[in-house]
Motif scaffolding. Structure first.
Motif, PDB file in Angstrom:
ATOM      1  N   SER B  82     -18.498  14.291 -14.091  1.00 48.75           N
ATOM      2  CA  SER B  82     -19.249  15.469 -14.522  1.00 48.75           C
ATOM      3  C   SER B  82     -20.115  15.093 -15.715  1.00 48.75           C
ATOM      4  O   SER B  82     -19.814  14.135 -16.423  1.00 48.75           O
ATOM      5  CB  SER B  82     -18.294  16.588 -14.933  1.00 48.75           C
ATOM      6  OG  SER B  82     -17.588  17.025 -13.819  1.00 48.75           O
ATOM      7  N   PRO B  83     -21.179  15.860 -15.925  1.00 47.79           N
ATOM      8  CA  PRO B  83     -22.059  15.512 -17.042  1.00 47.79           C
ATOM      9  C   PRO B  83     -21.468  15.850 -18.405  1.00 47.79           C
ATOM     10  O   PRO B  83     -22.011  16.648 -19.157  1.00 47.79           O
ATOM     11  CB  PRO B  83     -23.331  16.333 -16.758  1.00 47.79           C
ATOM     12  CG  PRO B  83     -22.900  17.431 -15.877  1.00 47.79           C
ATOM     13  CD  PRO B  83     -21.715  16.958 -15.126  1.00 47.79           C
ATOM     14  N   VAL B  84     -20.312  15.279 -18.709  1.00 42.79           N
ATOM     15  CA  VAL B  84     -19.723  15.410 -20.052  1.00 42.79           C
ATOM     16  C   VAL B  84     -19.306  14.023 -20.527  1.00 42.79           C
ATOM     17  O   VAL B  84     -19.023  13.156 -19.727  1.00 42.79           O
ATOM     18  CB  VAL B  84     -18.469  16.320 -20.063  1.00 42.79           C
ATOM     19  CG1 VAL B  84     -18.845  17.761 -19.919  1.00 42.79           C
ATOM     20  CG2 VAL B  84     -17.486  15.918 -18.993  1.00 42.79           C
ATOM     21  N   ARG B  85     -19.276  13.846 -21.846  1.00 43.26           N
ATOM     22  CA  ARG B  85     -18.891  12.538 -22.373  1.00 43.26           C
ATOM     23  C   ARG B  85     -17.374  12.431 -22.452  1.00 43.26           C
ATOM     24  O   ARG B  85     -16.678  13.443 -22.531  1.00 43.26           O
ATOM     25  CB  ARG B  85     -19.519  12.326 -23.747  1.00 43.26           C
ATOM     26  CG  ARG B  85     -20.881  11.647 -23.647  1.00 43.26           C
ATOM     27  CD  ARG B  85     -21.612  11.639 -24.960  1.00 43.26           C
ATOM     28  NE  ARG B  85     -22.240  12.939 -25.181  1.00 43.26           N
ATOM     29  CZ  ARG B  85     -22.223  13.587 -26.345  1.00 43.26           C
ATOM     30  NH1 ARG B  85     -21.595  13.074 -27.367  1.00 43.26           N
ATOM     31  NH2 ARG B  85     -22.808  14.747 -26.461  1.00 43.26           N
TER      32      ARG B  85
END
Lengths: 316, 234
Positions: B82-85
Motif C-alpha cells: 500500500s502507498p504507506v511507508r
C-alpha cells in the motif's frame, strides 16, 4: 505503462528471476504463464514493491519502483497468491480499512465501495466476518481489495485458484471487463485461462522468459505445417492413395477405424497451401464423402510443454 | 498510519485479548491494593511500582501479535504494497498497542481515586509516578513490537519480549557485577533507575527525552528488520 528491464532476483545461489525484460502497454491484459516455481510470484512481488530486486529496473507509469515506492504503489492494485485478508473483520470493515490505507477520499469512497462490491458480487455478504466466508468469496474480497482506489494497474497472482468452475468463468469475465479501463498482469499456470483472457502472453520458466507473443501467434509460430483430422467413408487404402497424392500434402496416417469403411485420418500439409478444397473435390469425385474435417491447431498447452521441456533438456 | 492504528486497536477489543489482559491486571492490582490498605496514604508510588513489575507479563501478551500475525496471515503484503511507508506501519502498530496500554492505565486510576477519597495522598507524586510508568510502558511496548517483527510465531515473540523486558528491568542490577566503564554503561542504560526518579517525584527533562529515545530506538530497529527482510538475498 509497465516497464521491466533486466530484472534479476537471487536468493543465495538460486536465481528466482533471471534477467527478464518486457513491457506492458496501457489497457493491455498480459498473461504471465509458467509452471509452479518459475518466478511468477517473485516478479509480481518485485513489481508491487513487496520485495526488492537484486538488479534491474522496474517502472510503473514512468516512475521507478525503487526511487518512488509510495508513488508507484498508488497506481497498483495487487491481489497476491493468498488474499491478504483480516479474518476478524467484516467485509465492510475490511474494505473501509483498505480505502483508508490507500487514502481514498471519504467522499468518493461511498459510491466507489458500492460499485466495487457490486462488481465482484460481495454486496450480500458485506456484513459477514471474512473468516466465515467460503474460499471463493474470500478470493472475491481479495479482488475487491485490489480494486480499492481505482488503480490503473492491476496485478493478479493466480486469481482463479481454488474456485469452482462457475466462479472461474465469472472471475474471468470480470477480468475481461476490467481490462477495458485497466492495465492488467495476470499470472496463471492454467493455459486455457490465459488464452481466454489475455491479449499477450509471457511464458516464463526457471526465472527466464521462454516466449512473448499473442496466444494466436504463439500457436502459429511453432507450427510450419497445418494439421487436419479428416473422417471419410470409403476403403482405407483407396482414400489414403487419393489424399496423399494431393499437391501440398506432406504426410498422412490412419488415426482410428470408426466402422467398416469409415476411418479418421491425420493429414499434415504445407502451411502455404490450402489442401482442403482439392481434398473435398477429389474424394467427392470418387464417391467417398467427407464426414468430418477439422483443423488441429497446436493448443497453448502444447506450446507451453514444448517450450518448457526444451529448456529442461538444455539444462541437462 | 491512523488507519493501521485504528484497525489494530479495534482488533484488540474484537478479540478477548484486551479484556482478559485488563481483567487480569485489575484483579492482581486489586489484591495488592487490598493488602496495602492501612499502611498510610502515600502508598501510591509503591503501588505504581507494582504495576511496573506486572508489565513484564502484560506487555509481551499485548504486543506478540502486532507484527507476527500480519506475517503469518499474509496481510503483511497488503500493508507493504500500500502507498504507506514502513515507518508509518510500525508507528501505527505501536500507537495501537500503546493506546490499549493507556486504556488499561486509565482503568487503574480508580485506586489512586480511592486513596484521594479516603485519605490525603500527595497527588503530585501520584501523577509523577504515573507519568514515569507510562514512559516505561512505551519502552516495553516498542521492545515487544520489535520482538514481534522477528518471528511469525506469536508464542516465540512473547517469550523474546518477556526475556528482554526482564533484562531491561534488571540492567541496573547487572551493573553491580562490573566496575569502571561497564558499570557506568549499564547504569546509564538502566531505565528502572530513571523510573525511580519519577516515583520519588523528580521530573527530569533529560530522563523524559532519554526514555522517549529508548522507545524510538526499538521502533527504528523494527523498521530496519522489515526493510532488511524485503532486501534479503538469502
Amino acid at each position: 505503462m509497465i516497464e521491466i528491464q533486466n530484472l534479476t532476483k537471487t536468493y543465495g545461489r538460486i536465481k528466482a528471476v533471471d534477467n527478464i525484460s518486457f513491457t506492458v502497454e496501457k489497457g493491455e491484459i498480459l498473461g504471465f504463464l509458467g509452471p509452479n516455481g518459475a518466478g511468477k510470484s517473485t516478479t509480481m512481488n518485485i513489481l508491487t514493491g513487496y520485495i526488492s530486486s537484486t538488479s534491474g529496473i522496474v517502472k510503473v507509469a514512468g516512475k521507478d519502483v525503487l526511487e518512488n515506492p509510495v508513488e508507484v504503489k498508488k497506481h497498483i492494485g495487487y491481489l497476491p497468491e493468498h488474499p491478504p485478508l483480516y479474518l476478524d473483520m467484516t467485509v465492510n470493515e475490511y474494505l473501509d480499512f483498505c480505502a483508508n490505507l490507500k487514502s481514498v477520499p471519504a467522499k468518493e469512497w461511498k459510491s466507489q465501495k458500492k460499485d466495487i462490491m457490486e462488481l465482484v458480487k460481495v454486496t450480500h455478504v458485506s456484513h459477514r466476518l471474512v473468516k466465515n466466508l467460503s474460499k471463493g468469496y474470500k478470493q472475491r474480497v481479495g479482488l475487491a481489495q485490489a480494486l480499492v482506489g481505482t488503480p490503473e494497474v492491476l496485478i493478479l497472482d493466480e486469481p482463479t485458484v481454488g474456485l469452482d468452475p462457475k466462479q472461474i468463468i465469472e472471475i474471468r469475465n470480470l477480468i475481461k471487463a476490467l481490462g477495458k479501463n485497466h492495465t492488467i498482469i495476470l499470472s496463471s499456470h492454467i493455459l486455457p485461462e490465459v488464452s481466454a483472457v489475455c491479449d499477450r502472453v509471457v511464458i516464463i520458466n526457471k526465472g527466464k522468459i521462454a516466449a512473448v507473443d499473442t496466444p494466436d501467434n504463439l500457436s502459429k509460430a511453432l507450427t510450419d505445417f497445418s494439421r487436419f483430422t479428416v473422417t471419410v467413408a470409403g476403403p482405407e487404402n483407396k482414400v489414403k492413395d487419393i489424399i496423399s497424392h494431393i499437391y501440398g500434402v506432406k504426410y498422412m496416417e490412419t488415426n482410428t477405424k470408426l466402422k467398416d469403411d469409415e476411418y479418421s485420418y491425420i493429414v499434415e500439409a504445407d502451411k502455404e497451401i490450402d489442401v482442403r478444397k482439392p481434398m473435398f473435390n477429389q474424394l467427392a469425385q470418387h464417391g467417398y464423402p467427407i464426414l468430418e474435417l477439422r483443423s488441429l491447431n497446436l493448443s497453448l498447452e502444447d506450446i507451453f510443454l514444448q517450450l518448457t521441456t526444451t529448456e529442461e533438456k538444455e539444462a541437462v | 498510519m491512523l488507519a493501521i492504528m485504528k484497525r489494530d486497536f479495534r482488533s484488540y477489543f474484537n478479540s478477548p485479548i484486551a479484556y482478559v489482559l485488563i481483567g487480569l491486571f485489575m484483579l492482581l492490582l486489586g489484591l495488592f491494593f487490598n493488602s496495602m490498605i492501612g499502611y498510610g496514604s502515600d502508598i501510591m508510588s509503591q503501588f505504581v511500582s507494582t504495576m511496573r513489575w506486572l508489565l513484564l507479563f502484560i506487555v509481551p501478551i499485548l504486543t506478540m501479535r502486532s507484527m507476527a500475525e500480519d506475517k503469518k496471515n499474509g496481510t503483511e503484503v497488503l500493508l507493504l504494497t500500500s502507498p504507506v511507508r514502513v515507518t508509518e506501519i510500525v508507528l501505527g502498530k505501536f500507537l495501537a498497542a500503546f493506546s490499549v496500554f493507556l486504556v488499561m492505565t486509565g482503568v487503574t486510576l480508580i485506586f489512586p481515586l480511592i486513596t484521594i477519597v479516603a485519605g490525603k495522598p500527595d497527588i503530585a507524586l501520584i501523577l509523577s509516578s504515573y507519568f514515569g510508568y507510562i514512559l516505561l510502558g512505551a519502552i516495553f511496548i516498542s521492545l515487544g513490537i520489535f520482538a514481534s517483527s522477528l518471528t511469525e510465531n506469536q508464542i516465540i515473540a512473547s517469550i523474546i519480549s518477556l526475556v528482554s523486558i526482564f533484562l531491561i528491568q534488571n540492567i541496573g542490577y547487572l551493573a553491580s557485577f562490573f566496575s569502571g566503564f561497564l558499570n557506568k554503561a549499564f547504569l546509564w542504560l538502566s531505565v528502572t533507575d530513571r523510573y525511580e526518579d519519577f516515583s520519588i517525584g523528580i521530573i527530569d527533562l533529560t530522563s523524559i527525552i532519554f526514555m522517549i529515545c529508548y522507545a524510538a530506538v526499538f521502533l527504528i530497529l523494527t523498521v530496519r528488520i522489515i526493510e532488511r527482510k524485503r532486501w534479503s538475498q538469502g
